[in-house]
Design an enzyme around this catalytic site. Structure first.
Site, short mmCIF file in Angstrom:
data_model
loop_
_atom_site.label_atom_id
_atom_site.label_comp_id
_atom_site.label_asym_id
_atom_site.label_seq_id
_atom_site.Cartn_x
_atom_site.Cartn_y
_atom_site.Cartn_z
CG ASP A 423 -30.54 -20.11 9.69
OD1 ASP A 423 -29.68 -20.07 10.57
OD2 ASP A 423 -31.69 -19.67 9.84
CE LYS A 424 -30.29 -24.42 15.94
NZ LYS A 424 -31.68 -24.39 16.45
CB THR A 730 -26.63 -22.79 13.70
OG1 THR A 730 -27.48 -22.32 14.73
CG2 THR A 730 -25.60 -23.72 14.31
CG ASP A 866 -35.74 -18.39 8.88
OD1 ASP A 866 -36.62 -18.24 9.74
OD2 ASP A 866 -34.52 -18.46 9.15
CG ASP A 870 -30.24 -17.07 7.19
OD1 ASP A 870 -29.20 -17.32 7.82
OD2 ASP A 870 -31.37 -17.34 7.60
#
EC number: 7.6.2.1
Length: 1163
Positions: A423-424, A730, A866, A870
């Site tokens: 993830d970004k 993302t 996070d 996700d």
């Protein structure tokens, strides 16, 4: 202190009153909606007919009654353990070559130790359950009296009183609170990990029940949904004083949430114990096993095949020899008395004798299967996890968060990662937003320089054109002074003297600027709190929202008070120049969600105007603008694109004024949708909201920066050097994702970009036409064509040069790229690229991409994220790593390993992952080696003894080999060994490829260790039999008998396998020395003690060591020479491989050795 009496809140737009019950309660009473709760009547006759769960919870796996049968079942589900159980049972028959006790005891020790370990873990859970079940809470005993009782005693329908900072003992229906309008604030950290406070509100009809005595005669009936795991839904109705009232999640207080900022609340127990939503959610994560563990099962099956083959060959040879026992009237094996034998050696019944011998051989050769392997691996993995948890280099001091291996099953899998899917936001970045720039009325404001601009070397003044009224450009000193003027403010990094310090009133479009920052100060759900210094702080649902409210405050629009029906703020009056207070009546909140991508509030100002204030993503906002609301569209769109190019997250701000009639019509439909008790409730709400959020007037756009976490670029560079592929998934725009890719070094200058998207004229033309089928067909063909062209471009480039490629694809294209007929082509293209970025990805797409990579490549994948979005990705990947950041703990709770910062992934993989893979692969290979060495000597001896089924060793020697004389060194190897130090693991990332390519646990290496075991057994056996077979063993002229030969061979085996361990270990510690040399010493001590016991206990080992072997020099000489001779082939092969075919870690070891020598020479 109570708040003043307020009207019923419309913050979530509920309204009490008569409704169309026939439609709205249509689900109540049907399947899934059959629960009936009689409030304040838990012991009534009718309640007794309803079988509700009690409020005690049990998280244990076992009970006192089920521990023994269930744990035994768990142990003997393993094929190896079941095999040893069958062997143990057969040991009670005459077929057994050893005593039953000696066969059963090792199995009892191993399974018993595992059961004790599980029992201890379960007892810890039991103690936690006892502590929770015995917590105390006020409940209504009757006649308006409340007294304490334990949580476990609560029943459905009880009325409870929860005090401030207490946890809710069950799922409660909020009736009233210390506030007159029945509101309370709830912290849900234990549910979803989020620390921001949630606002809950009871029904207006029960809000007056805020004293104990009010519940003396309280009666109500609740009909609602059955117990389920959905934390965010609740459908029901309450009948109170002859009226029906709809219920929603707003009235439900979930178990394990905490009451905050509210003195007390009263609630009715709706769900108890295992019916509560939090317990319903407490499901085990998907079971994951490492590839090494799966392969180990195959090796076990292979060894079973070898065992059966050897036993079969031995039985056939036994049958042939037995049939020839009577040769011309002569008995060849006279010592077996075949003429007076039972069926076991009867030449007349050869087939039956061979079958019985086969069973005996299976029992005798079972030592090929390592009985302690699974137990040893469990111990090693737990200890490895402890080392990961205690690594100071992965401890985040700022948040006091160490690394946490939530499962020990996947330690070695950390050393096999081929692809990382990340993830970004909040993973690569801090998810700590800073308001840095904005575009208002077509004018760009903000002079800050972003990380992306710094990374790609773009000067902010050349990238962004700022309009200035006075035509002057600020110099760098002005900016530096502006930076130093105040202490840093979290969430605010905006620098522009045209806006700050009230200067915005001098701007040409000051009226638009005023509306812009008013919107930021009003359009949110943040809760203001005043600290000890009088400064207003905000409790917001997201970092973005907090940054917006803080920005408004710093510019001069200070939101400082919220009630359930109003918002108050202080702002600068541009006419008088004084700070004035303004209060807005809050009418409705249209909440943000991932499908709407926007959030709105409807307020009434002091002049009586009704305003809809909206903020949202540009992808949904531009289409909602009115024709006369697009004055600044062109400039704003230009600025938004420029902001995205510099890695900023953008939102558009717009508003509209509603007339009274239009609002009343909307409010009626919206309240009806909100109050509905139907399955399609959410879609009804969204449909009504969508109609009012139209014809907006554009004000401008915000730009916030989500800074990269410390160390992310360096970490990604190291992982790339380790040849680990990194994909970023993302939800950001493509421009933002690309520029973040540059700043974190995922993308590099000179890297060729293959961009797949659907923002092309053909598709846009079709979208205007509205033909959905034509759009889908054209989009699919376009994506297929773009992927095919990308593959051709990449293939052509590879023939000419080794240029690196990056693949960037947007969410719309990804929908078609993941279809069955395209996904393989897409995967082939993606796996040939150095970096992959998937933009505008939904949570489902993240999980689907992860599944595609995992199954399509067959390689090990790691997902890291996070947030709650996700979770699917983390559970789908082979290894899920959760970042314990600011988006709550849902990702962490669904992960296999939790770390606090992305940069710790470097050490987790390159150091711990490599070590765990090295240790586990070496440990398992050595396990099979030592067991084959021991087991094959038994086969050779039986062949030497004409397959008579006679073991070479004493029964207890057989039993204790894997338990006492060879198990501790292998555990030490699995826990402490290092092929290279942590420093060199980081310095030479290419070492990690040994795990990715599975070099250390390939079938070639496994079989070579097995071959080493066979060679060692042959060497030991023939060396011993030839050296001490017929010649005098001591100075008295005695020759070696069976018992002396057996103990000599056993001594050689113990010496060889432990010395082999000493040669295998690359990093000696005190523990290694103790367990290796201690195992050899303990064998001799055991020989002395066991041989000194009475003959009825020590049997054929009585005094053999003390009187015969120990005093004889030939025993020690044979043991020494046998050990040296056995290890010479291993040393020779290792030397040849080191010199001519070195692996990566051997090269590093040699470099380190040469470096040390050079340093010593220079000294």
């Amino acid at each position: 202190m109570k708040m003043k009496k307020l009207k019923f809140s419309k913050i979530y737009s509920f309204r009490c009153g008569k409704t169309n019950l026939r439609r709205q309660y249509s689900q109540i009473g049907r399947q899934g909606y059959s629960r009936v709760v009689l409030c304040n009547e838990p012991d009534s006759f009718e309640s007794g007919f309803r079988s509700h769960a009690d409020n005690s919870v049990r998280s244990t796996k076992y009970t006192v009654a089920t521990f023994l049968p269930k744990s035994l079942f768990e142990q003997f589900r393993r094929v190896a353990n079941f095999f040893f159980l069958v062997v143990g049972i057969l040991a009670f028959t005459k077929l057994a070559p050893y005593t039953a006790v000696s066969a059963i005891l090792p199995l009892c020790i191993i399974t018993g130790a595992t059961m004790v370990k599980e029992g201890i873990e379960d007892w810890r859970r039991k103690k936690q359950d006892i502590e929770v079940n015995n917590r105390r809470v006020f409940f209504h005993k009757g006649d308006g009296n409340f007294e304490y009782t334990e949580w476990k005693n609560l029943k459905v329908g009880n009325i409870v009183k929860i005090m401030k900072d207490e946890f809710f003992p069950a799922d409660l229906l909020l009736l009233s609170s210390s506030y007159d309008d029945a509101v309370c604030y709830v912290e849900t950290m234990n549910l979803d990990g989020e620390t921001n406070l949630k606002l809950k509100q009871g029904l207006d009809a029960t809000s007056s029940l805020n004293e104990d005595f009010n519940f003396r005669d309280f009666k109500a009936s609740v009909k609602c949904e059955d117990p389920n795991a959905n934390l965010y839904s609740f459908v029901g109705s309450m009948e109170f004083e002859g009226q029906q009232y709809p219920l929603s999640p707003q009235q439900l207080l979930l178990r394990d949430s905490k009451l905050r900022n509210t003195d007390y609340v009263f609630g009715a127990v709706i769900f108890t114990g295992h019916d509560t939503k939090v317990i319903q959610n407490a499901t085990d994560p998907p079971s994951k096993r490492s590839k090494i563990e799966k392969k180990m099962d195959k090796i076990i099956y292979f060894l079973f095949g070898v065992l059966f083959l050897i036993a079969l060959v031995g039985s056939i040879l036994f049958g042939i020899v037995t049939k020839r026992d009577f040769d011309n009237g002569l008995i060849k094996r006279w010592y077996l008395r075949p003429d007076d034998s039972t069926i076991f050696f009867d030449p007349k019944r050869v087939v039956a004798a061979s079958i019985f011998h086969f069973l005996t051989a299976l029992m005798l050769y079972n030592f090929f299967i390592p009985i302690s392997l699974y137990f040893s691996i469990e111990i090693v993995k737990v200890l490895q996890s402890i080392f990961i948890n205690q690594d100071i280099h992965m401890y985040y001091e700022e948040a006091d968060k160490p690394a946490h291996a939530r499962t020990s099953n996947l330690n070695e899998e950390l050393g096999n990662i081929d692809t990382i899917l990340s993830d970004k936001t909040g993973t690569l970045t801090c998810n700590s937003m800073e308001f840095i720039k904005c575009s208002v009325a077509g004018v760009a404001y903000g002079r800050g320089v972003t990380e992306v601009e710094q990374a790609i070397g773009i000067n902010n003044s050349s990238l962004m054109i700022h309009e200035h009224v006075n035509g002057s450009e600020p110099n760098s000193n002005d900016i530096r002074e502006a930076r130093d003027r105040k202490e840093p403010i979290k969430g605010f990094n905006f620098i522009d003297e045209r806006i700050m310090n009230g200067n915005w009133v001098n701007e040409p479009r000051a009226d638009v600027i005023q509306k812009f920052f008013r919107l930021l100060a009003i359009c949110h759900t943040a809760i203001p709190e005043v600290d000890d210094t009088g400064r207003v702080l905000y409790e917001a649902e997201s970092p973005d929202e907090a940054a917006f409210v803080i920005a408004a405050r710093e510019v001069g629009f200070k939101f400082y008070k919220r009630t359930q029906t109003s918002l108050s703020m202080k702002e600068l009056d541009p006419i008088s120049g004084n700070e004035v207070e303004r209060t807005y009546k809050l009418l409705n909140v249209l909440e943000f969600n991932s499908s709407r991508k926007r959030m709105s509030v409807i307020v009434k100002d002091e002049e009586g105007r009704i305003l809809l204030l909206c903020k949202g993503a540009d992808s949904v906002m531009f289409e909602r603008l009115a024709k006369n609301g697009r004055e600044f569209e062109e400039k704003t769109l230009e600025h938004v694109s420029e902001y995205a190019d510099t890695g900023l997250r953008t939102l558009l701000l717009a508003y509209r004024e509603l007339d009274e009639e239009e609002y009343n019509e909307f409010d009626s439909k919206f309240s009806e949708a909100k109050n509905s008790v139907t399955v399609d409730r959410e879609s009804l709400i969204e449909e009504v909201s969508d109609k009012i959020e139209r014809n907006l007037v554009l004000l401008g756009a915000t730009a916030v920066e989500d800074k990269l976490q410390n160390g992310v670029p360096d970490c990604i560079e190291k992982l790339a050097q380790a040849r680990i592929k990194i994909w970023v998934l993302t939800g950001d725009k493509m421009e933002t994702a690309i520029n973040i890719g540059f700043s974190c070094r995922l993308l590099r200058q000179g890297m060729k970009q293959i961009i797949i998207h659907l923002e092309i004229p053909e598709i846009q033309t079709l979208e205007k036409g509205g033909d959905k089928m034509a759009i889908i067909k054209a989009s699919r063909e376009s994506v297929y064509h773009q992927i095919s062209e990308g593959s051709k471009l990449l293939s052509a480039s590879r023939e000419i040069s080794q240029q690196a490629f990056a693949l960037i694809i947007d969410g719309k294209s990804l929908v078609y790229a993941l279809e069955d007929n395209i996904k393989i082509l897409f995967l082939e293209l993606a796996t040939q690229c150095a970096s992959v970025i998937c933009c505008r990805s939904s949570p489902k797409q993240k999980a689907l991409v992860t599944r595609l990579v995992k199954h399509g490549t067959g390689k090990t994948t790691l997902a890291i994220g996070d947030g709650a979005n996700d979770v699917g990705m983390l559970q789908e990947a082979d290894v899920g790593v959760g970042i314990s950041g600011v988006e709550g703990m849902q990702a962490v709770m669904s992960s296999d390993i939790a770390i606090a910062q992305f940069r710790y992934l470097e050490r987790l993989l390159l150091v711990h992952g490599h070590w765990c893979y090295w240790r586990m692969s070496s440990m398992i290979c050595y396990f099979f080696y030592k067991n084959i060495t021991f087991g094959f000597t038994l086969f050779l001896y039986e062949m030497y003894a004409s397959f008579s089924g006679q073991p070479a060793y004493n029964d207890w020697f057989l039993s204790f080999y894997s338990v006492f004389f060879s198990s501790l060194p292998v555990i030490a190897l699995g826990v402490f060994d290092q092929d290279v130090s942590a420093k060199y693991c980081i310095k030479f990332p290419i070492l990690y490829q040994e795990g990715v390519q599975n070099i250390l646990f390939s079938w070639r290496r496994i079989l070579s260790w097995m071959l080493n075991g066979f060679v060692s057994a042959i060497t030991i056996f023939f060396f011993c039999t030839k050296a001490i077979g017929i010649q005098a063993f001591d100075d008295k002229g005695r020759t070696a008998g069976k018992d002396m030969l057996g103990e000599t061979m056993y001594t050689c085996v113990v010496w060889v396998v432990n010395l082999q361990m000493a040669l295998t270990v690359r990093y000696f510690t005190l523990v290694h020395h103790v367990v290796i040399w201690g195992s050899i010493a303990f064998w001799h001590l055991f020989l002395f003690i066991y041989g000194s016991l009475p003959p009825n206990i020590s049997t054929n080992a009585y005094k053999v060591f003390v009187e015969t072997l120990a005093p004889s020099p030939s025993f020690w000489i044979v043991a020494l020479f046998a050990a040296v001779s056995t290890l010479i082939p291993f040393l020779a092969c290792s030397t040849v491989k080191m010199w001519f075919f070195p692996r990566h870690h051997e090269r590093v070891q040699w470099m380190r050795y040469q470096s040390k020598n050079n340093n010593n020479d220079s000294e």
